[in-house]
Write a protein that holds these residues in place. Structure first.
Motif, PDB file in Angstrom:
ATOM      1  N   ILE A   1       0.836  -1.205   0.000  1.00 56.99           N
ATOM      2  CA  ILE A   1       0.000   0.000   0.000  1.00 56.99           C
ATOM      3  C   ILE A   1       0.870   1.255   0.000  1.00 56.99           C
ATOM      4  CG2 ILE A   1      -1.647   1.357   1.355  1.00 56.99           C
ATOM      5  CD1 ILE A   1      -2.833  -1.340   2.302  1.00 56.99           C
ATOM      6  N   ASN A   2       1.923   1.257   0.813  1.00 50.64           N
ATOM      7  CA  ASN A   2       2.803   2.428   0.881  1.00 50.64           C
ATOM      8  C   ASN A   2       3.602   2.625  -0.407  1.00 50.64           C
ATOM      9  OD1 ASN A   2       2.515   3.943   3.317  1.00 50.64           O
ATOM     10  ND2 ASN A   2       3.341   2.212   4.465  1.00 50.64           N
ATOM     11  N   ILE A   3       3.994   1.531  -1.056  1.00 46.52           N
ATOM     12  CA  ILE A   3       4.715   1.653  -2.326  1.00 46.52           C
ATOM     13  C   ILE A   3       3.825   2.312  -3.379  1.00 46.52           C
ATOM     14  CG2 ILE A   3       5.602   0.314  -4.285  1.00 46.52           C
ATOM     15  CD1 ILE A   3       6.865  -1.606  -2.271  1.00 46.52           C
ATOM     16  N   LYS A   4       2.545   1.980  -3.356  1.00 52.98           N
ATOM     17  CA  LYS A   4       1.605   2.562  -4.318  1.00 52.98           C
ATOM     18  C   LYS A   4       1.497   4.078  -4.183  1.00 52.98           C
ATOM     19  CE  LYS A   4      -0.195  -1.007  -6.566  1.00 52.98           C
ATOM     20  NZ  LYS A   4      -0.279  -1.106  -8.046  1.00 52.98           N
ATOM     21  N   GLY A   5       1.829   4.616  -3.002  1.00 52.41           N
ATOM     22  CA  GLY A   5       1.827   6.065  -2.838  1.00 52.41           C
ATOM     23  C   GLY A   5       0.965   6.539  -1.688  1.00 52.41           C
ATOM     24  N   THR A   6       1.172   7.806  -1.306  1.00 54.60           N
ATOM     25  CA  THR A   6       0.471   8.369  -0.156  1.00 54.60           C
ATOM     26  C   THR A   6      -1.026   8.515  -0.392  1.00 54.60           C
ATOM     27  OG1 THR A   6       1.119  10.551  -0.988  1.00 54.60           O
ATOM     28  CG2 THR A   6       2.443   9.609   0.796  1.00 54.60           C
ATOM     29  N   LYS A   7      -1.436   8.679  -1.632  1.00 54.66           N
ATOM     30  CA  LYS A   7      -2.865   8.807  -1.930  1.00 54.66           C
ATOM     31  C   LYS A   7      -3.606   7.521  -1.586  1.00 54.66           C
ATOM     32  CE  LYS A   7      -4.231  12.840  -3.460  1.00 54.66           C
ATOM     33  NZ  LYS A   7      -5.396  13.558  -2.871  1.00 54.66           N
ATOM     34  N   MET A   8      -3.053   6.397  -2.014  1.00 54.65           N
ATOM     35  CA  MET A   8      -3.689   5.113  -1.717  1.00 54.65           C
ATOM     36  C   MET A   8      -3.649   4.831  -0.219  1.00 54.65           C
ATOM     37  SD  MET A   8      -2.962   1.306  -3.256  1.00 54.65           S
ATOM     38  CE  MET A   8      -4.020  -0.068  -2.747  1.00 54.65           C
ATOM     39  N   ALA A   9      -2.495   5.110   0.407  1.00 51.00           N
ATOM     40  CA  ALA A   9      -2.367   4.900   1.851  1.00 51.00           C
ATOM     41  C   ALA A   9      -3.383   5.754   2.608  1.00 51.00           C
ATOM     42  CB  ALA A   9      -0.948   5.231   2.303  1.00 51.00           C
ATOM     43  N   SER A  10      -3.586   6.990   2.138  1.00 50.26           N
ATOM     44  CA  SER A  10      -4.550   7.884   2.781  1.00 50.26           C
ATOM     45  C   SER A  10      -5.968   7.343   2.667  1.00 50.26           C
ATOM     46  CB  SER A  10      -4.464   9.280   2.149  1.00 50.26           C
ATOM     47  OG  SER A  10      -5.442  10.134   2.694  1.00 50.26           O
ATOM     48  N   TRP A  11      -6.305   6.800   1.481  1.00 51.76           N
ATOM     49  CA  TRP A  11      -7.647   6.247   1.282  1.00 51.76           C
ATOM     50  C   TRP A  11      -7.893   5.064   2.218  1.00 51.76           C
ATOM     51  CZ3 TRP A  11      -9.218   1.409  -0.746  1.00 51.76           C
ATOM     52  CH2 TRP A  11     -10.585   1.305  -1.046  1.00 51.76           C
ATOM     53  N   VAL A  12      -6.905   4.177   2.324  1.00 52.30           N
ATOM     54  CA  VAL A  12      -7.030   3.017   3.206  1.00 52.30           C
ATOM     55  C   VAL A  12      -7.123   3.471   4.665  1.00 52.30           C
ATOM     56  CG1 VAL A  12      -5.882   0.936   4.071  1.00 52.30           C
ATOM     57  CG2 VAL A  12      -5.834   1.468   1.617  1.00 52.30           C
ATOM     58  N   ASN A  13      -6.273   4.423   5.051  1.00 55.30           N
ATOM     59  CA  ASN A  13      -6.272   4.909   6.427  1.00 55.30           C
ATOM     60  C   ASN A  13      -7.594   5.561   6.801  1.00 55.30           C
ATOM     61  OD1 ASN A  13      -3.936   4.201   7.809  1.00 55.30           O
ATOM     62  ND2 ASN A  13      -2.715   5.811   6.859  1.00 55.30           N
ATOM     63  N   THR A  14      -8.224   6.243   5.842  1.00 55.91           N
ATOM     64  CA  THR A  14      -9.512   6.891   6.109  1.00 55.91           C
ATOM     65  C   THR A  14     -10.561   5.864   6.517  1.00 55.91           C
ATOM     66  OG1 THR A  14      -9.037   8.675   4.544  1.00 55.91           O
ATOM     67  CG2 THR A  14     -11.335   8.341   5.150  1.00 55.91           C
ATOM     68  N   LEU A  15     -10.604   4.754   5.794  1.00 58.50           N
ATOM     69  CA  LEU A  15     -11.567   3.700   6.112  1.00 58.50           C
ATOM     70  C   LEU A  15     -11.272   3.076   7.478  1.00 58.50           C
ATOM     71  CD1 LEU A  15     -11.815   1.862   2.653  1.00 58.50           C
ATOM     72  CD2 LEU A  15     -13.421   3.507   3.639  1.00 58.50           C
ATOM     73  N   LEU A  16      -9.988   2.794   7.733  1.00 62.27           N
ATOM     74  CA  LEU A  16      -9.605   2.173   8.997  1.00 62.27           C
ATOM     75  C   LEU A  16      -9.860   3.105  10.180  1.00 62.27           C
ATOM     76  CD1 LEU A  16      -6.220   0.500   7.930  1.00 62.27           C
ATOM     77  CD2 LEU A  16      -8.492  -0.526   8.018  1.00 62.27           C
ATOM     78  N   LEU A  17      -9.547   4.395   9.988  1.00 63.70           N
ATOM     79  CA  LEU A  17      -9.734   5.366  11.070  1.00 63.70           C
ATOM     80  C   LEU A  17     -11.217   5.551  11.381  1.00 63.70           C
ATOM     81  CD1 LEU A  17      -8.132   7.324  12.907  1.00 63.70           C
ATOM     82  CD2 LEU A  17      -8.513   9.092  11.181  1.00 63.70           C
ATOM     83  N   ALA A  18     -12.058   5.505  10.342  1.00 64.93           N
ATOM     84  CA  ALA A  18     -13.502   5.652  10.547  1.00 64.93           C
ATOM     85  C   ALA A  18     -14.019   4.543  11.464  1.00 64.93           C
ATOM     86  CB  ALA A  18     -14.222   5.618   9.200  1.00 64.93           C
TER      87      ALA A  18
END
Length: 444
Positions: A136-153
């Motif tokens: 996920i981190n290799i794919k970039g900060t945008k993808m990591a941010s999207w995943v983190n948003t779901l997890l944080l919710a």
């Protein structure tokens, strides 16, 4: 062929999600039992003291990112405002915090998953989590941010449901007026020394606001966006910590009521929501670990990138993927370090993290004095308050916390620091890096 650079694509909201994900607000439950004992069940007021103190350091981070809106966080600020060699040693210490934090999250998550599915080997979960976060981190900060948003919710949903169930529990057992009391703050048994001791313990709940600055080079308008995100993360974190600990104390007014302080959170959750909510809560804990590991791996890779770009580490650390514009080598290295989860204990890893984080906090405060007050000569009455008084107060608080670390943290922290000094001597004496350029421009 154009030079590969980090791209400015992150917004303020995404930066706040990143900081909160690494902070993992749901971890308030992890320390609640121990903090209750230390503070004599006055956890909410201890959180308030912690927030007031760390706001000073947060302010200093915000001032330094305005001056240097680039990757590297504390390392960069000290390197470019105090001294390049001291900056290296601060970066070296900071690496222990960021590089080992993902490992702790994988370790906790693997323990949890193995307890649920004991037929699946413990090591399988560690490797799976490492692979997922790294990809996920290799794919970039945008993808990591999207995943983190779901997890944080999901994590915040757990916190909200716990608060609602706690209110229902208290009101059912007592009058509605019992919800509004200063007992969890200033009730019987209040001792200022105990509150300060609790603040020292709970300081590490806030690790995450500082990590925002490691992504400064990937943020749109970082001079404005990053400081706002720092204040938002500290503010949201504080509100969450104080509110949840307040309701938790109403549910169980004394730490003596817990069977086991280490698992006090599970006892609390069972009291207000039963076994069904316990399962929901444990899933939230697992998700919080995954999100924190994702964010901390990204932070560590950016510190390594900044140190490599400055020549403090081999140039391979400054390399970026042409396709994803991410420091792939650094991310893979952090993934490799995380494999220490197989042999390192939580106590040992936490000792490294505590020491490294506090060293970074201390020198960011010092950087403000050096850059604004000494170098820039901002010495009006208001500037003296902003660039001398506030960072000095922040430094004193961090020094207090450093001196109150357990002996294991100090021993391992100093041992790691000694290795850093040896490597710095190699850089200066063998490689001749006495003169290090402190110039930087985004155009290269």
């Amino acid at each position: 062929m154009s030079e590969v650079k980090l791209n400015r694509r992150l917004t303020g909201k995404e930066l706040i999600v990143f900081g909160l994900s690494l902070m993992a607000p749901i971890t308030i439950f992890t320390t609640f039992g121990i903090a209750s004992e230390v503070t004599n069940s006055k956890v909410p007021i201890a959180y308030i003291f912690t927030a007031l103190a760390l706001c000073l350091t947060g302010y200093c981070y915000a001032q330094m990112v305005k001056a240097f809106p680039i990757s590297g966080s504390a390392y960069t600020y000290v390197y470019r405002s105090v001294n390049s060699k001291i900056g290296f040693l601060v970066g070296w210490a900071l690496l222990t915090s960021y590089a080992l934090l993902p490992m702790i999250n994988y370790l906790v998550a693997a323990i949890f998953l193995h307890s649920i599915l004991p037929q699946i080997p413990y090591g399988f979960w560690i490797i799976l989590l490492i692979l997922l976060n790294t990809l996920i981190n290799i794919k970039g900060t945008k993808m990591a941010s999207w995943v983190n948003t779901l997890l944080l919710a999901y994590s915040f949903l757990v916190v909200i449901i716990f608060s609602i169930l706690s209110i229902k529990y208290v009101v059912t057992d007592q009058a509605v007026s019992s919800l509004f009391t200063l007992t969890p703050m200033l009730g019987s048994g209040f001792e200022f020394s105990a509150i300060i001791a609790g603040a020292s313990l709970l300081c590490f709940s806030y690790l995450g606001f500082d990590s925002i600055t490691t992504l400064a080079e990937e943020v749109i308008e970082p001079e404005k966006t990053v400081p706002r995100a720092i204040y938002a993360v500290i503010g949201i974190g504080t509100f969450t910590f104080v509110a949840v600990s307040y309701f938790a104390t109403l549910v169980q007014p004394s730490y003596l009521g817990f069977t086991n302080l280490d698992s006090a959170a599970v006892e609390l959750v069972a009291m207000v929501g039963g076994n069904l909510f316990v399962s929901f809560f444990l899933a939230g804990t697992l998700i919080g670990c995954f999100a924190s590991g994702l964010a901390s791996q990204a932070s560590a890779s950016r510190v390594l990138y900044a140190m490599g770009r400055d020549g403090m580490l081999p140039k391979i650390f400054a390399s970026l993927s042409p396709k994803y514009q991410t420091p792939v080598f650094n991310l893979l290295l952090i993934a490799g370090i995380s494999l220490l989860s197989f042999v390192m204990t939580l106590t040992l890893a936490t000792s490294f993290i505590n020491f490294g984080a506090l060293i970074a906090f201390l020198f960011v405060n010092i950087s403000v004095v050096f850059y604004y007050f000494i170098k820039k000569k901002n010495r009006t009455f208001v500037s003296t308050i902003r660039y001398l008084l506030i960072p000095t107060l922040g430094s004193l608080f961090i020094l207090y916390l450093l001196f109150n670390l357990d002996m294991i943290s100090i021993i391992f922290g100093l041992s790691w620091g000694a290795l850093g000094v040896a490597y710095l001597i190699y850089l200066v004496k063998i490689k001749g890096m006495n003169q290090i350029s402190l110039e930087f421009s985004e155009e290269g």
